[in-house]
Write an enzyme that holds these catalytic residues in place. Structure first.
Site, PDB file in Angstrom:
ATOM      1  N   LYS A  93       2.006   1.152  -6.261  1.00 13.58           N
ATOM      2  CA  LYS A  93       1.061   1.641  -7.270  1.00 13.58           C
ATOM      3  C   LYS A  93       1.151   3.164  -7.347  1.00 13.58           C
ATOM      4  CE  LYS A  93      -3.550   0.322  -8.825  1.00 13.58           C
ATOM      5  NZ  LYS A  93      -3.170  -0.073 -10.169  1.00 13.58           N
ATOM      6  N   GLU A 101       5.114  -8.301 -16.395  1.00 15.36           N
ATOM      7  CA  GLU A 101       3.660  -8.125 -16.338  1.00 15.36           C
ATOM      8  C   GLU A 101       3.202  -7.255 -17.498  1.00 15.36           C
ATOM      9  OE1 GLU A 101       1.973  -5.798 -13.159  1.00 15.36           O
ATOM     10  OE2 GLU A 101       3.865  -4.823 -12.731  1.00 15.36           O
TER      11      GLU A 101
HETATM   12  N1  PLP Z   1      -0.224  -4.715 -12.442  1.00 14.60           N
HETATM   13  C1  PLP Z   1      -0.427  -3.422 -12.681  1.00 14.60           C
HETATM   14  C2  PLP Z   1       0.689  -2.644 -13.271  1.00 14.60           C
HETATM   15  C3  PLP Z   1      -1.664  -2.830 -12.370  1.00 14.60           C
HETATM   16  O1  PLP Z   1      -1.879  -1.543 -12.632  1.00 14.60           O
HETATM   17  C4  PLP Z   1      -2.687  -3.616 -11.819  1.00 14.60           C
HETATM   18  C5  PLP Z   1      -3.961  -3.013 -11.452  1.00 14.60           C
HETATM   19  O2  PLP Z   1      -4.219  -2.693 -10.321  1.00 14.60           O
HETATM   20  C6  PLP Z   1      -2.427  -4.965 -11.585  1.00 14.60           C
HETATM   21  C7  PLP Z   1      -1.191  -5.484 -11.906  1.00 14.60           C
HETATM   22  C8  PLP Z   1      -3.473  -5.838 -10.986  1.00 14.60           C
HETATM   23  O3  PLP Z   1      -3.576  -5.633  -9.601  1.00 14.60           O
HETATM   24  P1  PLP Z   1      -4.926  -5.914  -8.861  1.00 14.60           P
HETATM   25  O4  PLP Z   1      -5.287  -7.319  -9.134  1.00 14.60           O
HETATM   26  O5  PLP Z   1      -4.599  -5.712  -7.406  1.00 14.60           O
HETATM   27  O6  PLP Z   1      -5.926  -4.952  -9.358  1.00 14.60           O
HETATM   28  C1  COI Z   2      -6.745  -1.552 -11.807  1.00 10.19           C
HETATM   29  O1  COI Z   2      -6.902  -2.660 -12.292  1.00 10.19           O
HETATM   30  O2  COI Z   2      -7.417  -1.157 -10.835  1.00 10.19           O
HETATM   31  C2  COI Z   2      -5.763  -0.629 -12.343  1.00 10.19           C
HETATM   32  O3  COI Z   2      -5.394   0.256 -11.627  1.00 10.19           O
HETATM   33  C3  COI Z   2      -5.296  -0.833 -13.720  1.00 10.19           C
HETATM   34  C4  COI Z   2      -5.349   0.374 -14.616  1.00 10.19           C
HETATM   35  C5  COI Z   2      -6.699   0.928 -14.812  1.00 10.19           C
HETATM   36  C6  COI Z   2      -4.329   1.378 -14.259  1.00 10.19           C
END
Ligand code: PLP
Ligand code: COI
Length: 337
Positions: free
Chosen positions: A181, A217
Site C-alpha cells: 500500500k 481490482e
Molecule cells: N485495493 C486497493 C488498491 C485499496 O486501496 C484498498 C483499500 O485499502 C483495497 C483494495 C481494500 O483493502 P482493505 O479491505 O484492506 O481496505
Molecule cells: C481504504 O479503503 O482504506 C483505502 O485506502 C482506499 C482509498 C481511500 C485509497
C-alpha cells in the site's frame, strides 16, 4: 462543529488530535498526540522525491451500547510493515501501531459517528521517509502519524450499484508494488481514475499488467463476483492489494453463508458467469457493481439500480460484525470502551 452524520461523503474533516512519532538513530521516540495537522519536514525528504512512503486505512465503528469497535487492526499493522520492508523503511511495532490508533480514536471520540447513522470514523496511519537527502536511497529518519475523520460512503451510491470502466492503463507492474500500500500505486491511478469519472463511472477496473485479459481490482478496492451457481470468486494475482475486507468476505461467504469460495483468474471475457459483482475494501465496504464497460460491451450484472441478494447478505454479515451486532470470528474485533 455540527456534523450531518447521515450525509457524509469521503472527504477530509479536521478532527482535534493526531498521533505523531519519529524514528531516528535506530529507534522510535515515544510518540505523542498533537493538535497541529501540518507536517514540517526536510525539503530533501525521500517521501517527497522518491515516494518512500506507505499508508493504511481502517475504521472505528460505534456500537449500539456506545462502545467502539476496531476491525482486524492487527492485519493493518502487518500489512503496513510488509509495505515498510519492501520500501526499506523502519517498521512500526504492532503494539505501537495499535496504541497510536487507540489513542487517536479515544482523543477524537466525539467524531465517531453515532450507531445507526451508517457513518464511521476513518483512520489513516501514514509512514514516510524524512530527513536530509537527495540521492536515491532510503531516508535517515521516518515519521509515523495517525489521523482520522468521520466518513460516509466512498462510492456515491453506497449500497446502490454504480458502474465501472475497464482501464487501458496499469496501476502496477507485474513484479512491482501492486501488492503493497504505497502512494506510487495511487499516483498511477489518478489519471485513469479522472478519465473514468469524466465519463460518469465510479472508478476504473484494472486488468493484469502482463496479458490485459484478467480483472485485477478497482483503484481503491478489490473485485469479487458471485457466480450463477453461488460461488464467491475473487481474482488471485501478485499485483493486487491483499484486501483485509476481501479475505474477511472469503471467510464469511464460506463459513457463514455456506458458499464455495475461490481465488482464481477472472477473465474479462467470462463476466457472463457472474450474477452479481462488487468492489470491497475498508473505504468502499461492499459497493455493488451495476455494470462494467469493457473494451467492446457494457456488461450488466444483477441490476444497475438494485443490490443483489447475495451481496446484500454479505454486506449485512460484514457490517453486522463491524458494528457489534453479529458475533465476530475470534480476534477480528478490538472493542474500546
Ligand atoms: N485495493 C486497493 C488498491 C485499496 O486501496 C484498498 C483499500 O485499502 C483495497 C483494495 C481494500 O483493502 P482493505 O479491505 O484492506 O481496505
Ligand atoms: C481504504 O479503503 O482504506 C483505502 O485506502 C482506499 C482509498 C481511500 C485509497
Amino acid at each position: 462543529m455540527s456534523i450531518d452524520w447521515d450525509n457524509l461523503g469521503f472527504d477530509y474533516i479536521k478532527t482535534p488530535y493526531r498521533y505523531i512519532s519519529v524514528w531516528k538513530d535506530g529507534q522510535w521516540d515515544e510518540g505523542k498526540l498533537t493538535e497541529d495537522n501540518t507536517l514540517n519536514i526536510h525539503e530533501g525528504s525521500a517521501a517527497l522525491h522518491y515516494g518512500q512512503q506507505c499508508f493504511e486505512g481502517l475504521k472505528a465503528y460505534r456500537c449500539e451500547d456506545g462502545s467502539i469497535n476496531l476491525f482486524r487492526i492487527d492485519e493493518n499493522s502487518k500489512r503496513m510493515n510488509r509495505s515498510a520492508r519492501h520500501l526499506l523503511m523502519a517498521e512500526v511495532p504492532e503494539e505501537k501501531f495499535i496504541q497510536a490508533v487507540e489513542e487517536v480514536v479515544k482523543a477524537n471520540e466525539e467524531f465517531v459517528p453515532p450507531y445507526g447513522s451508517g457513518a464511521t470514523l476513518y483512520i489513516r496511519p501514514l509512514l514516510i521517509g524524512i530527513g536530509e537527502g537527495i540521492g536515491v536511497h532510503s531516508a535517515p529518519e521516518f515519521l509515523f502519524t495517525v489521523f482520522c475523520m468521520p466518513v460516509g460512503a466512498y462510492f456515491k451510491g453506497g449500497l446502490t450499484p454504480t458502474n465501472f470502466v475497464v482501464s487501458d492503463y496499469d496501476r502496477a507492474a507485474p513484479h512491482g508494488t501492486g501488492s503493497i500500500k504505497v502512494g506510487g500505486n495511487y499516483a498511477a491511478s489518478l489519471l485513469p481514475g479522472e478519465k473514468a469519472k469524466e465519463k460518469h463511472f465510479s472508478d476504473c477496473i484494472y486488468l493484469d499488467p502482463t496479458t490485459h485479459t484478467k480483472i485485477e481490482e478497482v483503484g481503491s478496492a478489490n473485485f469479487f463476483g458471485i457466480t450463477k451457481d453461488d460461488r464467491f470468486i475473487t481474482p488471485l494475482s501478485p499485483s493486487i492489494l491483499p484486501s483485509i475486507t476481501k479475505y474477511s468476505l472469503l471467510y464469511l461467504a464460506e463459513h457463514r453463508l455456506g458458499m464455495e469460495v475461490v481465488e482464481e483468474d477472472v477473465y474479462l471475457d467470462s463476466l457472463s458467469k457472474f450474477k452479481e459483482a462488487g468492489a470491497c475494501g475498508t473505504a468502499a465496504v461492499i459497493s455493488p457493481i451495476g455494470g462494467i464497460q469493457t473494451f467492446d460491451e457494457f456488461h450488466v450484472f444483477y441490476s444497475e439500480t438494485e443490490v443483489g441478494p447475495v451481496t446484500q447478505k454479505l454486506y449485512n454479515e460484514l457490517t453486522g460484525i463491524q458494528f457489534g451486532d453479529v458475533p465476530a470470528p475470534d480476534g477480528w474485533i478490538r472493542n474500546i470502551k
